[in-house]
Design a protein around this motif. Sequence first.
Motif, PDB file in Angstrom:
ATOM      1  N   ARG A 191       0.845  -1.193   0.000  1.00 52.49           N
ATOM      2  CA  ARG A 191       0.000   0.000   0.000  1.00 52.49           C
ATOM      3  C   ARG A 191       0.879   1.241   0.000  1.00 52.49           C
ATOM      4  NH1 ARG A 191      -3.316   0.804   4.112  1.00 52.49           N
ATOM      5  NH2 ARG A 191      -5.117   1.343   2.853  1.00 52.49           N
ATOM      6  N   GLY A 193       1.302   5.569  -0.297  1.00 61.76           N
ATOM      7  CA  GLY A 193       0.688   6.872  -0.073  1.00 61.76           C
ATOM      8  C   GLY A 193       0.688   7.751  -1.303  1.00 61.76           C
ATOM      9  N   ASP A 234      -7.624   3.919  -0.973  1.00 63.14           N
ATOM     10  CA  ASP A 234      -8.599   3.570   0.050  1.00 63.14           C
ATOM     11  C   ASP A 234      -8.920   4.821   0.875  1.00 63.14           C
ATOM     12  OD1 ASP A 234      -8.566   0.888  -0.729  1.00 63.14           O
ATOM     13  OD2 ASP A 234      -6.800   0.478   0.510  1.00 63.14           O
ATOM     14  N   PRO A 235      -9.922   4.745   1.773  1.00 57.98           N
ATOM     15  CA  PRO A 235     -10.272   5.930   2.573  1.00 57.98           C
ATOM     16  C   PRO A 235      -9.102   6.509   3.368  1.00 57.98           C
ATOM     17  CG  PRO A 235     -12.020   4.304   2.711  1.00 57.98           C
ATOM     18  CD  PRO A 235     -10.906   3.657   1.952  1.00 57.98           C
ATOM     19  N   ASP A 236      -8.092   5.687   3.672  1.00 58.54           N
ATOM     20  CA  ASP A 236      -6.953   6.203   4.424  1.00 58.54           C
ATOM     21  C   ASP A 236      -5.921   6.886   3.529  1.00 58.54           C
ATOM     22  OD1 ASP A 236      -5.817   4.070   3.114  1.00 58.54           O
ATOM     23  OD2 ASP A 236      -5.028   3.097   4.906  1.00 58.54           O
ATOM     24  N   ARG A 238      -4.257   5.549   0.926  1.00 57.90           N
ATOM     25  CA  ARG A 238      -3.228   4.664   0.376  1.00 57.90           C
ATOM     26  C   ARG A 238      -3.804   3.804  -0.746  1.00 57.90           C
ATOM     27  NH1 ARG A 238       1.551   4.248   2.978  1.00 57.90           N
ATOM     28  NH2 ARG A 238       1.737   5.437   4.923  1.00 57.90           N
TER      29      ARG A 238
END
Length: 253
Positions: A191, A193, A234-236, A238
Amino acid sequence: MDTPAIFSASARRRQRDRAANHFADHDFLRVAMLDGIADRLSAVKRSFADILDVGCFDAAFVPPSGAKILRADPGFAFARAAAGVQMDEDRLPFADGSFDLVVAAGTLDTVDDLPGALTLIRRVLRPDGLFLGAFIGAGSLPMLRAALREAEQDRPVARLHPQIDVRSAGDLLLRAGFALPVADKESLTVRYGGLGRLIDDLRGMAAANVLSARHPLHRAALARASVAFARHADPDGRTSERFEIVFLTGWSP
């Protein structure tokens, strides 16, 4: 007529030399390959006396106890640090029957003459010798591929080399003369950033573009690719990128 080279041997060597100093910061794929090779080797109930580590990188492959190992790498810096030999996989300078185990983790997917390289590996093995290999295979980097396609819709160019799937890998082993050929794969998801971190990893592990026909990725296209890559996050924040590792096992008849 000679077939045009898919890969630039000089670019491949330069990339490996640039990656050598900080490879440990980006070696997770190589670690996964060596872990898989170690698992397969642990299931073999025999001893090995002479081992060839082809594409040795930082010499992280640990040979079985009591075995002698020769390290070899296409890059000068990796070969020198490992006290090994610099050479290309499709030009192995060793006599037939020199080794009873050959390991090749992480470089075979960028060899121009892969069938020839596998044939040479089989030839340098003694009868009943074992070959264990691993490389990045088909289905890898889908998010990067999609981002580059979106960024360069008007003038797309090849930036990632063709990748080999499991079935083709098994066929190549058979064609090279290996007995009991086995090709299988494992998936690894990482994953990120941002696209920049992925590109840093690819450069740091010496897995960036070494195609003979390379084209610069202009700043505007890179910005569009970064936006496209982030769109799959994704929501975070990443984005999940996938690597497919193809493992090869074959015996010298």
